[in-house]
Scaffold this motif. Structure first.
Motif, PDB file in Angstrom:
ATOM      1  N   LYS A   1       0.824  -1.207   0.000  1.00 14.87           N
ATOM      2  CA  LYS A   1       0.000   0.000   0.000  1.00 14.87           C
ATOM      3  C   LYS A   1       0.852   1.247   0.000  1.00 14.87           C
ATOM      4  O   LYS A   1       2.023   1.240   0.415  1.00 14.87           O
ATOM      5  CB  LYS A   1      -0.935   0.028   1.203  1.00 14.87           C
ATOM      6  N   THR A   2       0.259   2.327  -0.455  1.00 15.25           N
ATOM      7  CA  THR A   2       0.800   3.659  -0.250  1.00 15.25           C
ATOM      8  C   THR A   2      -0.089   4.288   0.799  1.00 15.25           C
ATOM      9  O   THR A   2      -1.313   4.324   0.621  1.00 15.25           O
ATOM     10  CB  THR A   2       0.755   4.497  -1.536  1.00 15.25           C
ATOM     11  N   GLU A   3       0.521   4.742   1.904  1.00  7.61           N
ATOM     12  CA  GLU A   3      -0.337   5.227   2.985  1.00  7.61           C
ATOM     13  C   GLU A   3      -0.367   6.742   3.064  1.00  7.61           C
ATOM     14  O   GLU A   3       0.558   7.419   2.629  1.00  7.61           O
ATOM     15  CB  GLU A   3       0.135   4.643   4.319  1.00  7.61           C
ATOM     16  N   GLN A   4      -1.454   7.225   3.627  1.00 10.81           N
ATOM     17  CA  GLN A   4      -1.538   8.632   3.978  1.00 10.81           C
ATOM     18  C   GLN A   4      -0.667   8.773   5.224  1.00 10.81           C
ATOM     19  O   GLN A   4      -0.872   8.085   6.210  1.00 10.81           O
ATOM     20  CB  GLN A   4      -3.009   9.002   4.249  1.00 10.81           C
ATOM     21  N   LYS A   5       0.340   9.633   5.160  1.00 14.16           N
ATOM     22  CA  LYS A   5       1.419   9.581   6.142  1.00 14.16           C
ATOM     23  C   LYS A   5       0.956   9.825   7.571  1.00 14.16           C
ATOM     24  O   LYS A   5       1.478   9.224   8.507  1.00 14.16           O
ATOM     25  CB  LYS A   5       2.517  10.597   5.783  1.00 14.16           C
ATOM     26  N   ALA A   6       0.007  10.728   7.770  1.00 15.50           N
ATOM     27  CA  ALA A   6      -0.387  11.040   9.145  1.00 15.50           C
ATOM     28  C   ALA A   6      -1.218   9.915   9.751  1.00 15.50           C
ATOM     29  O   ALA A   6      -1.002   9.519  10.887  1.00 15.50           O
ATOM     30  CB  ALA A   6      -1.154  12.354   9.187  1.00 15.50           C
ATOM     31  N   SER A   7      -2.161   9.387   9.005  1.00 12.41           N
ATOM     32  CA  SER A   7      -3.098   8.420   9.581  1.00 12.41           C
ATOM     33  C   SER A   7      -2.677   6.985   9.347  1.00 12.41           C
ATOM     34  O   SER A   7      -3.096   6.087  10.078  1.00 12.41           O
ATOM     35  CB  SER A   7      -4.486   8.626   8.981  1.00 12.41           C
ATOM     36  N   GLY A   8      -1.872   6.737   8.327  1.00  5.78           N
ATOM     37  CA  GLY A   8      -1.501   5.368   7.980  1.00  5.78           C
ATOM     38  C   GLY A   8      -2.544   4.661   7.140  1.00  5.78           C
ATOM     39  O   GLY A   8      -2.320   3.541   6.684  1.00  5.78           O
ATOM     40  N   PHE A   9      -3.705   5.300   6.944  1.00  7.36           N
ATOM     41  CA  PHE A   9      -4.720   4.678   6.094  1.00  7.36           C
ATOM     42  C   PHE A   9      -4.232   4.631   4.638  1.00  7.36           C
ATOM     43  O   PHE A   9      -3.380   5.415   4.231  1.00  7.36           O
ATOM     44  CB  PHE A   9      -6.045   5.444   6.160  1.00  7.36           C
ATOM     45  N   ALA A  10      -4.807   3.695   3.866  1.00  6.71           N
ATOM     46  CA  ALA A  10      -4.337   3.478   2.501  1.00  6.71           C
ATOM     47  C   ALA A  10      -4.875   4.538   1.539  1.00  6.71           C
ATOM     48  O   ALA A  10      -6.075   4.785   1.489  1.00  6.71           O
ATOM     49  CB  ALA A  10      -4.770   2.094   2.025  1.00  6.71           C
ATOM     50  N   LEU A  11      -3.959   5.169   0.806  1.00  7.43           N
ATOM     51  CA  LEU A  11      -4.398   5.954  -0.359  1.00  7.43           C
ATOM     52  C   LEU A  11      -4.776   4.972  -1.456  1.00  7.43           C
ATOM     53  O   LEU A  11      -5.718   5.190  -2.211  1.00  7.43           O
ATOM     54  CB  LEU A  11      -3.273   6.876  -0.847  1.00  7.43           C
ATOM     55  N   ALA A  12      -4.013   3.904  -1.540  1.00  6.08           N
ATOM     56  CA  ALA A  12      -4.355   2.770  -2.400  1.00  6.08           C
ATOM     57  C   ALA A  12      -3.551   1.583  -1.908  1.00  6.08           C
ATOM     58  O   ALA A  12      -2.345   1.689  -1.701  1.00  6.08           O
ATOM     59  CB  ALA A  12      -4.034   3.057  -3.860  1.00  6.08           C
ATOM     60  N   GLY A  13      -4.234   0.467  -1.703  1.00  5.84           N
ATOM     61  CA  GLY A  13      -3.561  -0.753  -1.265  1.00  5.84           C
ATOM     62  C   GLY A  13      -4.021  -1.906  -2.136  1.00  5.84           C
ATOM     63  O   GLY A  13      -5.196  -1.988  -2.498  1.00  5.84           O
ATOM     64  N   ALA A  14      -3.072  -2.790  -2.483  1.00  9.62           N
ATOM     65  CA  ALA A  14      -3.404  -3.934  -3.324  1.00  9.62           C
ATOM     66  C   ALA A  14      -2.996  -5.214  -2.611  1.00  9.62           C
ATOM     67  O   ALA A  14      -1.864  -5.346  -2.147  1.00  9.62           O
ATOM     68  CB  ALA A  14      -2.683  -3.831  -4.671  1.00  9.62           C
ATOM     69  N   ALA A  15      -3.946  -6.160  -2.519  1.00 10.35           N
ATOM     70  CA  ALA A  15      -3.669  -7.477  -1.944  1.00 10.35           C
ATOM     71  C   ALA A  15      -3.776  -8.504  -3.055  1.00 10.35           C
ATOM     72  O   ALA A  15      -4.712  -8.463  -3.863  1.00 10.35           O
ATOM     73  CB  ALA A  15      -4.667  -7.792  -0.834  1.00 10.35           C
ATOM     74  N   VAL A  16      -2.796  -9.406  -3.093  1.00 10.96           N
ATOM     75  CA  VAL A  16      -2.722 -10.366  -4.194  1.00 10.96           C
ATOM     76  C   VAL A  16      -2.561 -11.777  -3.643  1.00 10.96           C
ATOM     77  O   VAL A  16      -1.771 -12.000  -2.721  1.00 10.96           O
ATOM     78  CB  VAL A  16      -1.519 -10.017  -5.111  1.00 10.96           C
ATOM     79  N   VAL A  17      -3.339 -12.706  -4.194  1.00  6.72           N
ATOM     80  CA  VAL A  17      -3.194 -14.128  -3.879  1.00  6.72           C
ATOM     81  C   VAL A  17      -2.961 -14.855  -5.199  1.00  6.72           C
ATOM     82  O   VAL A  17      -3.804 -14.810  -6.098  1.00  6.72           O
ATOM     83  CB  VAL A  17      -4.462 -14.696  -3.195  1.00  6.72           C
ATOM     84  N   ILE A  18      -1.792 -15.487  -5.334  1.00  7.44           N
ATOM     85  CA  ILE A  18      -1.489 -16.239  -6.546  1.00  7.44           C
ATOM     86  C   ILE A  18      -1.527 -17.725  -6.198  1.00  7.44           C
ATOM     87  O   ILE A  18      -0.787 -18.177  -5.318  1.00  7.44           O
ATOM     88  CB  ILE A  18      -0.101 -15.859  -7.118  1.00  7.44           C
ATOM     89  N   GLY A  19      -2.423 -18.453  -6.827  1.00  8.14           N
ATOM     90  CA  GLY A  19      -2.564 -19.873  -6.521  1.00  8.14           C
ATOM     91  C   GLY A  19      -2.831 -20.665  -7.783  1.00  8.14           C
ATOM     92  O   GLY A  19      -2.846 -20.099  -8.886  1.00  8.14           O
ATOM     93  N   PRO A  20      -3.047 -21.969  -7.615  1.00  7.98           N
ATOM     94  CA  PRO A  20      -3.295 -22.827  -8.776  1.00  7.98           C
ATOM     95  C   PRO A  20      -4.519 -22.372  -9.579  1.00  7.98           C
ATOM     96  O   PRO A  20      -4.570 -22.521 -10.793  1.00  7.98           O
ATOM     97  CB  PRO A  20      -3.548 -24.204  -8.158  1.00  7.98           C
ATOM     98  N   GLY A  21      -5.483 -21.780  -8.886  1.00  5.19           N
ATOM     99  CA  GLY A  21      -6.717 -21.343  -9.557  1.00  5.19           C
ATOM    100  C   GLY A  21      -6.589 -20.007 -10.254  1.00  5.19           C
ATOM    101  O   GLY A  21      -7.558 -19.512 -10.834  1.00  5.19           O
ATOM    102  N   GLY A  22      -5.419 -19.375 -10.190  1.00  5.88           N
ATOM    103  CA  GLY A  22      -5.256 -18.077 -10.834  1.00  5.88           C
ATOM    104  C   GLY A  22      -4.832 -17.015  -9.840  1.00  5.88           C
ATOM    105  O   GLY A  22      -4.346 -17.322  -8.755  1.00  5.88           O
ATOM    106  N   VAL A  23      -5.023 -15.754 -10.242  1.00  6.35           N
ATOM    107  CA  VAL A  23      -4.593 -14.626  -9.421  1.00  6.35           C
ATOM    108  C   VAL A  23      -5.842 -13.873  -8.968  1.00  6.35           C
ATOM    109  O   VAL A  23      -6.720 -13.578  -9.782  1.00  6.35           O
ATOM    110  CB  VAL A  23      -3.673 -13.687 -10.232  1.00  6.35           C
ATOM    111  N   ARG A  24      -5.924 -13.606  -7.676  1.00  2.88           N
ATOM    112  CA  ARG A  24      -7.025 -12.778  -7.174  1.00  2.88           C
ATOM    113  C   ARG A  24      -6.445 -11.501  -6.584  1.00  2.88           C
ATOM    114  O   ARG A  24      -5.431 -11.529  -5.878  1.00  2.88           O
ATOM    115  CB  ARG A  24      -7.844 -13.533  -6.119  1.00  2.88           C
TER     116      ARG A  24
END
Lengths: 159, 280
Positions: free
Chosen positions: B183-206
């Motif tokens: 993620k890229t966080e908003q510096k004061a709060s730590g909340f995400a300006l944009a965050g990406a979570a990725v799971v790569i497995g046999p069934g593909g990428v989510r």
């Protein structure tokens, strides 16, 4: 007016029994009811960490917790660290390394550091910085604070 | 800052808490870690007449394996999720994500159930919950039901949990090590300006994205571009990641424009896929 709620909290090993308004925040309970003003009210928005105390050994921001939530818990504040006039190793570290200037953030810094060292007795400088990211200091620039925690960790290791 | 007055009740069981919610309706709010509710109450954005503290209900804080999944009690703190060996071994994405939330003190109090139901558009968990295809159990006066992650986040600060329901458990599947949250966080709060979570497995990428739109979402365009691909080359990853905010109504505020958030979603998706692949 809502009914007051009776709470029993162990603060710095002393039993405290009080009827409190449910909306009373833990930081105000400690300061105004228990008379322990070492815990500071900083930003009041759970960002600055000046109000950090230990609740059942875990560092929490006492401005973002109601006193009623601490009912039955054991709370440690900055006043509870020294024993028999001997400063706690972290307090001594801040003294030796000049880990403060104005001192406003210091009680919170120290309480968070005590919890950090309880989890990780030999943290790296990076781990200390990460562990203290919830505590803001507007004077020192953090280097001396990290030195202080490092000093405390080494002092404890030496025994 | 002081919240307005409220009555405080502390039920001992989920059943008791459900009855209290049914009795008080919109006048009641549930309290666990309090790290979303108390700030809102101080600003008087939330003004419940009754606060139902479910923080002491036994047996809602646990992490255990059940078949091919890991079950997490709704009142498990971010700190416990971050430190969980079971999660780090069997499904590491959630533990990694928890380590990005706020700071040590916040993670000691905040709970996964409370965070999810708050449905903050910039919270960290939603991206990972979506990428993991998690299931969320809730209990209410009509009994228990299970909500799929993809149906959970309804709108800005609005989840699929009804006002008279309580989240009790979150289940995530066991995964390979090839997961990542960036993620890229908003510096004061730590909340995400944009965050990406990725799971790569046999069934593909989510891919789950948070911080960009009114709710976290699955990046369908990215997943589709990578579907059926056996070799995830840098070029393919870059082209797929460019779809991370395609068709999404990105939000703007003083911290980041909609265009910047969409751009960060693309960059962080690419970085998260690359990072996940290094863990193979």
């Amino acid at each position: 007016m809502p009914m007051p709620f009776h709470i029993h909290v162990t603060v710095n090993k002393a039993d405290q029994h009080h009827d409190v308004e449910p909306r009373l925040l833990l930081v105000h309970y400690l300061r105004d009811v228990c008379g322990l003003t070492g815990t500071h009210v900083g930003c009041e928005t759970s960002l600055c960490g000046a109000c950090t105390v230990l609740v059942d050994g875990k560092a929490v921001k006492s401005c973002t917790m109601f006193a009623v939530q601490a009912d039955g818990s054991s709370v440690t504040t900055i006043e509870g660290l020294a024993t028999n006039g001997q400063l706690h190793a972290v307090q001594q570290g801040f003294w030796e390394c000049h880990g403060l200037q104005c001192g406003f953030c210091t009680p919170g810094m120290i309480m968070t550091s005590v919890a950090l060292l309880a989890r990780n007795a030999a943290p790296s400088r990076e781990q200390i910085a990460e562990g203290l990211r919830g505590n803001l200091c507007r004077c020192t620039g953090y280097s001396h604070i990290i030195d202080a925690v490092n000093h405390a960790a080494k002092a404890v290791a030496r025994g | 800052m002081f919240p307005a007055h409220f009555d405080y009740v502390r039920p001992a069981t989920v059943e008791e808490a459900v009855k209290l919610l049914a009795k008080h309706g919109d006048d009641a709010k549930l309290l666990t870690g309090g790290h979303s509710l108390i700030p809102a109450m101080k600003l008087r954005l939330a003004r419940p007449q009754v606060v139902v503290d479910i923080g002491r209900i036994a047996n809602l804080s646990y992490i255990r394996e059940t078949g091919g999944a890991i079950a997490i009690g709704a009142m498990t703190t971010h700190a416990d999720i971050e430190a969980s060996k079971t999660l780090r071994d069997k499904s590491p994405l959630l533990a990694e994500t928890a380590s990005h939330i706020g700071d040590a003190q916040v993670r000691n109090k905040g709970t996964i159930g409370g965070s999810l139901v708050h449905a903050d558009p910039a919270a960290d968990y939603p991206a990972s919950i979506l990428a993991l295809d998690a299931e969320i159990d809730v209990v209410g006066p009509r009994g228990k039901r299970t909500i799929k992650a993809v149906d959970f986040f309804v709108d800005l600060l609005q989840s699929a949990v009804a006002a008279d329901e309580i989240v009790t458990e979150i289940r995530v599947p066991a995964t390979a090590k090839t997961v990542a949250y960036v993620k890229t966080e908003q510096k004061a709060s730590g909340f995400a300006l944009a965050g990406a979570a990725v799971v790569i497995g046999p069934g593909g990428v989510r891919v789950g994205i948070t911080g960009v739109a009114a709710t976290a979402y699955r990046a369908a365009g990215v997943e589709k571009a990578l579907a059926g691909q056996t070799s995830l080359t840098p070029d393919l990853i870059a082209r797929a990641s460019a779809q991370a905010a395609a068709g999404v109504d990105a939000l703007g505020d003083i911290h980041a424009s909609p265009e910047f958030r969409a751009h960060l979603a693309q960059v962080n998706t690419r970085r998260a896929i690359e990072k996940a692949l290094t863990r193979a």
